[in-house]
Motif scaffolding. Structure first.
Motif, PDB file in Angstrom:
ATOM      1  N   GLY A   1      -2.836  -0.401   1.771  1.00 58.37           N
ATOM      2  CA  GLY A   1      -3.583   0.589   0.858  1.00 58.37           C
ATOM      3  C   GLY A   1      -4.874   0.177   0.216  1.00 58.37           C
ATOM      4  O   GLY A   1      -5.806   1.020  -0.160  1.00 58.37           O
ATOM      5  N   CYS A   2      -5.013  -1.338  -0.042  1.00 56.85           N
ATOM      6  CA  CYS A   2      -6.244  -1.479  -0.577  1.00 56.85           C
ATOM      7  C   CYS A   2      -6.943  -2.670  -0.057  1.00 56.85           C
ATOM      8  O   CYS A   2      -8.030  -3.274  -0.214  1.00 56.85           O
ATOM      9  CB  CYS A   2      -6.133  -1.833  -2.204  1.00 56.85           C
ATOM     10  SG  CYS A   2      -5.155  -2.998  -2.744  1.00 56.85           S
ATOM     11  N   GLU A   3      -5.875  -3.837   0.353  1.00 54.36           N
ATOM     12  CA  GLU A   3      -6.148  -4.816   0.916  1.00 54.36           C
ATOM     13  C   GLU A   3      -6.938  -6.029  -0.503  1.00 54.36           C
ATOM     14  O   GLU A   3      -7.727  -6.875   0.352  1.00 54.36           O
ATOM     15  CB  GLU A   3      -7.165  -5.025   2.263  1.00 54.36           C
ATOM     16  CG  GLU A   3      -6.555  -4.425   3.470  1.00 54.36           C
ATOM     17  CD  GLU A   3      -7.292  -4.456   4.787  1.00 54.36           C
ATOM     18  OE1 GLU A   3      -7.090  -5.623   5.320  1.00 54.36           O
ATOM     19  OE2 GLU A   3      -8.318  -3.663   4.744  1.00 54.36           O
TER      20      GLU A   3
ATOM     21  N   GLY B   1      -4.787  -6.134  -3.197  1.00 46.96           N
ATOM     22  CA  GLY B   1      -3.828  -6.987  -4.007  1.00 46.96           C
ATOM     23  C   GLY B   1      -3.363  -6.044  -5.329  1.00 46.96           C
ATOM     24  O   GLY B   1      -3.017  -6.393  -6.394  1.00 46.96           O
TER      25      GLY B   1
ATOM     26  N   CYS C   1      -2.593  -2.372  -4.845  1.00 46.65           N
ATOM     27  CA  CYS C   1      -1.692  -1.242  -4.625  1.00 46.65           C
ATOM     28  C   CYS C   1      -0.319  -1.329  -4.423  1.00 46.65           C
ATOM     29  O   CYS C   1       0.553  -0.606  -4.676  1.00 46.65           O
ATOM     30  CB  CYS C   1      -2.097  -0.325  -3.839  1.00 46.65           C
ATOM     31  SG  CYS C   1      -2.034  -0.840  -2.138  1.00 46.65           S
ATOM     32  N   GLY C   2      -0.075  -2.584  -3.825  1.00 49.16           N
ATOM     33  CA  GLY C   2       1.237  -3.073  -3.655  1.00 49.16           C
ATOM     34  C   GLY C   2       1.739  -2.514  -2.487  1.00 49.16           C
ATOM     35  O   GLY C   2       3.123  -2.737  -1.995  1.00 49.16           O
TER      36      GLY C   2
ATOM     37  N   CYS D   1       1.787  -3.060   0.743  1.00 47.71           N
ATOM     38  CA  CYS D   1       2.013  -4.258   1.565  1.00 47.71           C
ATOM     39  C   CYS D   1       3.053  -5.152   1.078  1.00 47.71           C
ATOM     40  O   CYS D   1       3.262  -6.400   1.960  1.00 47.71           O
ATOM     41  CB  CYS D   1       0.747  -5.053   1.760  1.00 47.71           C
ATOM     42  SG  CYS D   1       0.162  -5.846   0.340  1.00 47.71           S
TER      43      CYS D   1
ATOM     44  N   CYS E   1      -1.199  -8.812   1.841  1.00 51.82           N
ATOM     45  CA  CYS E   1      -2.832  -8.718   2.203  1.00 51.82           C
ATOM     46  C   CYS E   1      -3.177  -9.767   1.288  1.00 51.82           C
ATOM     47  O   CYS E   1      -4.301 -10.060   1.596  1.00 51.82           O
ATOM     48  CB  CYS E   1      -3.187  -7.396   1.689  1.00 51.82           C
ATOM     49  SG  CYS E   1      -3.052  -7.222  -0.398  1.00 51.82           S
TER      50      CYS E   1
HETATM   51  S1  FES Z   1      -2.650  -3.450   0.534  1.00 54.48           S
HETATM   52 FE1  FES Z   1      -2.791  -3.038  -1.623  1.00 54.48          FE
HETATM   53  S2  FES Z   1      -1.810  -4.590  -2.562  1.00 54.48           S
HETATM   54 FE2  FES Z   1      -1.835  -5.162  -0.250  1.00 54.48          FE
END
Ligand code: FES
Ligand code: FES
Lengths: 162, 793
Positions: free
Chosen positions: A41-43, A45, A47-48, A50, A62
């Protein structure tokens, strides 16, 4: 790009993989192993989405380079579904409509299971706190809190170890 | 055939029952198929080189080094891609005077916002494409950006599209009743300027598209997370010089939409054009920063409002002057003027006052494009209206609930209309208010508020009534010339084992379209829910229709499903009647078995009807042809929109030292007519409320004066997380629309419509002892502290 060979145990299966040093674990799981239940969702760290388990601890895939996971025991939503470990949580999410688009759901389930393993009797505020690193745009969270609460109580009532 | 049984009275009806959605199991196991999960043979990944400037001329793009990089398939500039993709202009003819400039899939000679794509790099992997994109050299000449919408129309400010003459995209004025007289004769007049920050949808799955031009078939298949596949089919065909029949749009699982994924995005058009150019599949998945700078933004309004009130509490007039900035282009094809138009339509909507004056102006700026996001215009209209009503109440010393009950349109006044010309079939403002008052224990909370104030604890109650546009007819887009269907179609067929297959033009992004369709069809037919499988999101395999937007799924697609289900039931009973040598009117279907209507006696199973129909038609009379497929379409005709209504309340605490707001409780009572699945409706409301709460307290796309977005990460752009959100109590009043047999209206946007207004009113109520009024969202700690500081300083 130089590649490195790593060995990972993913959902009980051992994999020998060639990965670039810069590739994060979420990409390896999704692109190399086709375990697309781990979402991105964000890469960065936040959004959670992953969230997976690495050696038993919930981890943001991520934020971990694949090479850092060398030798690790990794569990993803596919594995946890297969073993039945979170069957009750999955049922509760479905019955309570604790997911809409479902994109946050695998990570949310893994995070919820982590809470219940460490604290079998959480109150609602504790549940909210524990899932506060997992962004959900759809549900507004209440149904998720209800579902986790229901499972915590059911596990208590069943007298199981969580 | 007229059916004596209403949808709710059918035997074993699923209408009004909470049942789990049929598609959830795969999602809880991580077995969904989101576009970002998909791969195809020979697929290339596209990464876009995007402008770092808000406004600049492109002097030169040097792609020579990038083209040599490892894994690169092609490097294509905006100017080159014009060959494959024609530009578009986001206007609609019923929005008189709306103008915009041609927009290309990628910028050709000038960039108009930070993040606009100028060049595409397609490579065998995303990482390779990203590496090569860094090697693309673009020389720009920076131009003066227009960023402040308040000054965008001033003569010394550059005109973004000189051929348009000025930066005014659209203007609408309305004058109803005797506004000047009402203000002159008022006992009190209150006014304020309401400021709404830009925010955005932040779907957890970013926008994603996988386009596959197959030269062998001369067909383009686009896998896309879109809410409106048929609309996109038309758009791809039109701009890629194809026939519509050559385009198939497939929409599998979608990781959130909320109106973000109902628009035509330049980079998605570019992806399809690249597939056609390169004759192979090309995939684009936005990363988070790309989402922040290119997913449509929403709101960004400054609205001056005035209200006239008599000492007895009668509100006599509303007047507003709204200004909104939409970025450099009006979005295509729905345009970026709809929100301002809605604000004009909706302000004052719940109230009896007949005197109303409004002006809305929509201006261009060099920021990301702005367009329709969940609840389009409603949060603005509701915050302005409800903020003004509270100010009026305060001016004459009246309780906020009392002034509302004096002025809300009476529940027995329908059908009626609004000064802006909206037609209301049946609303329930007073029943909703009464229910809210009781649910929240209004009097008890007031007493608690008073008691806590003596201890220096500042809690506030905020109330917000609202109306919501749902079930849109062609009046929304079709009349303006857009090929956006307002009708939906559903096909229902029985297969050779008696199982039911439904194809609907609705789409699913988690709202429950699949579930509601299955429930309605199962009820109409008289079969168990498990027997019904729903297919959606595929232009090759569903009837033509609008898809999912503007709270239309249950009301329009649901009714089409009902009608199709009924038609198939009649078809099945005709076959059964022929087999049983009786007339279909004496039969019915209950739990998958044909029964005698009068006695319920079981006659023949649907599996047996199917077996005879498909395998032993020789046993049926020669002049009888069984038809186990029925298709029906539906669109509302009587009312351009089915308005719903509701009321929300917020109970919160403001820390006057830190400026932090703690949400303690939130209530929403709403009336969406017939409820098909109570749990799904409640969860739509809750999810919507939380999006409104995010806008109220946290969410803000912050730009600097050069047009640079300064908070394009999820660490900097704050969204609501679980620990900050309250539990939300939802209540219902049910006033079905009589236009359809089901009577369902929409519920998807009600939560978002009123949540921010309730919070803003609650914050002002909490701060009443300090005599401050804040009319700006998001209500960040610094906004609150600044207001408190100004008062003391
Ligand atoms: S993709 Fe969002 S926390 Fe890893
Ligand atoms: S269900 Fe869509 S993000 Fe949580």
């Amino acid at each position: 790009m130089d590649k490195k060979v790593i060995t990972l145990t993913v959902n009980g299966e051992s994999h020998r993989l060639e990965v670039e040093a810069r590739t994060h674990l979420a990409d390896v799981l999704r692109d190399e192993l086709a375990l697309t239940g781990t979402h991105i969702g964000c890469e960065h760290g936040v959004c959670g989405a992953c969230t997976i388990r690495v050696d038993g601890a919930i981890t943001r895939a991520c934020l971990l380079l694949a090479v850092q996971a060398e030798g690790a025991m990794i569990e993803t939503i596919e594995g946890l579904s297969e073993t039945g470990e979170i069957r009750d949580l999955q049922d509760a999410f479905r019955n309570r409509n604790a997911l809409q688009c479902g994109y946050c759901t695998p990570a949310m389930l893994i995070t919820a299971q982590d809470l219940l393993l460490h604290n079998p009797t959480p109150d609602r505020a504790t549940i909210r706190d524990h899932i506060s690193g997992n962004y959900c745009r759809c549900t507004g969270y209440q149904a998720i809190v209800d579902a986790v609460d229901t499972v915590a109580k059911a596990r208590q009532a069943a007298g199981e170890r969580p | 055939m007229t059916d004596p049984l209403s949808p709710l009275d059918r035997p074993n009806s699923y209408i009004g029952r909470t049942v789990p959605r049929p598609n959830l199991e795969r999602l809880v196991e991580g077995r969904g198929t989101y576009v970002s999960d998909m791969t195809l043979p020979r697929m290339g990944h596209v990464v876009f080189v995007r402008s770092p400037y808000a406004h600049a001329r492109i002097l030169e793009i040097d792609t020579s080094v990038a083209k040599q990089a490892a894994g690169v398939i092609a490097v294509v500039t905006g100017a080159e891609l014009v060959e494959q993709c024609s530009p578009w202009v986001g206007v609609l003819s019923h929005l008189k005077g709306l103008k915009s400039a041609p927009q290309h899939a990628m910028a050709v000679d000038r960039v108009c916002w930070q993040g606009e794509a100028v060049c595409a790099v397609v490579a065998n992997s995303r990482a390779q494409a990203e590496d090569a994109a860094e090697q693309v050299q673009v020389r720009y000449e920076e131009l003066e950006p227009v960023t402040d919408m308040r000054t965008a129309l001033e003569p010394h400010i550059p005109v973004i599209h000189p051929e348009l003459g000025d930066n005014l995209a659209f203007e609408r004025s309305l004058d109803a009743g005797e506004v000047d007289k009402a203000f002159a004769e008022a006992d009190a007049v209150a006014e304020a300027e309401f400021v709404f920050g830009r925010h955005t949808g932040v779907t957890l799955e970013a926008r994603a598209v996988l386009a596959d031009w197959n030269p062998g078939e001369r067909r383009l298949t686009v896998y896309q997370g879109t809410q409106a596949p048929h609309m996109m089919q038309n758009i791809f065909a039109k701009h890629l010089a194809l026939e519509e029949a050559q385009v198939r749009v497939v929409c599998k699982d979608v990781g959130g939409s909320f109106g973000i994924k109902v628009h035509v995005y330049a980079d998605e058009m570019a992806t399809a054009a690249l597939s056609k150019r390169l004759k192979r599949p090309v995939k684009f998945v936005a990363d988070r920063i790309e989402s922040f700078v290119t997913d449509i933004h929403a709101r960004d309004h400054v609205c001056k409002g005035r209200i006239a009130v008599k000492q007895d509490g009668t509100i006599t007039a509303f007047a507003i002057d709204d200004l909104t900035g939409i970025g450099p282009y009006s979005m295509y094809p729905r345009t970026s003027a709809i929100e301002a138009n809605q604000v004009v339509n909706l302000v004052g909507g719940p109230y009896q006052a007949r005197n109303y004056r409004a002006r809305a102006r929509v201006v261009f700026q060099n920021k990301n494009v702005m367009c329709q996001y969940r609840a389009v215009g409603h949060p603005i209209a509701c915050s302005v209206t409800e903020g003004l009503v509270d100010l009026a109440a305060r001016a004459i010393g009246m309780d906020p609930l009392v002034i509302r009950s004096k002025n809300l349109i009476r529940d027995d006044a329908y059908p009626t209309d609004s000064p802006s010309g909206l037609k209301f079939e049946a609303l329930s403002h007073h029943a909703s208010l009464a229910k809210l008052k009781q649910m929240m224990d209004y009097d008890g909370l007031r007493a608690e508020q008073k008691r806590l104030r003596q201890q220096g604890i500042y809690r506030g109650i905020g109330i917000a009534s609202f109306i919501e546009v749902t079930n849109p007819s062609a009046a929304f887009y079709g009349v303006g010339g857009a090929r956006i269907s307002s009708q939906d179609g559903v096909s229902v067929r029985m297969d050779a084992t008696g199982a039911i297959i439904v194809q609907t033009s609705l789409t699913e992004q988690g709202q429950g379209s699949e579930a509601l369709t299955a429930q309605v069809v199962a009820s109409a037919l008289g079969v168990a829910l498990e027997k019904v499988r729903v297919i959606l999101g595929d232009t090759d395999n569903t009837p033509y229709g609008g898809g999912t937007w503007a709270s239309r799924g249950a009301g329009i697609g649901g009714e089409a499903a009902w009608q199709a289900g009924k038609a198939l039931r009649m078809n099945i009973l005709k076959v059964a009647g022929t087999i049983l040598q009786t007339v279909p009117e004496l039969l019915d279907i209950d739990q998958g078995v044909v029964v005698d209507k009068a006695t319920g006696r079981e006659r023949i199973g649907l599996d047996e009807v199917a077996r005879i129909t498909y395998f032993r038609p020789d046993t049926l009379p020669a002049d009888f042809q069984a038809e186990l497929l029925a298709t029906r379409h539906y669109v509302p005709r009587q009312y351009p929109f089915a308005f719903t209504n509701g009321i929300q309340a917020s109970w919160l605490e403001v820390d006057t030292e830190t400026g932090f707001v703690t949400l303690l409780n939130h209530w929403c009572v709403e009336d969406c007519g017939t409820i098909i699945n109570p749990q799904l409706v409640d969860e739509q409301i809750r999810g919507g409320v939380v999006q409104g709460l995010g806008a109220a307290l946290f969410e803000h796309c912050r730009y600097d004066e050069r047009g640079q977005l300064t908070n394009g990460t999820m660490a900097d752009y704050l969204v609501p997380m679980a620990s900050e959100m309250p539990d939300i109590e939802v209540g219902h009043v049910v006033s079905p629309t009589l236009e359809s047999e089901l009577g369902a209206k929409g519920a998807g946007e009600a939560g978002t419509a009123g949540a921010a207004a309730a919070v803003a009113n609650a914050v002002n109520d909490a701060l009443d002892p300090f005599d401050v009024t804040i009319t700006e969202i998001p209500l960040t700690p610094s906004v609150i502290l600044k207001a408190l500081g100004q008062r003391s300083g």
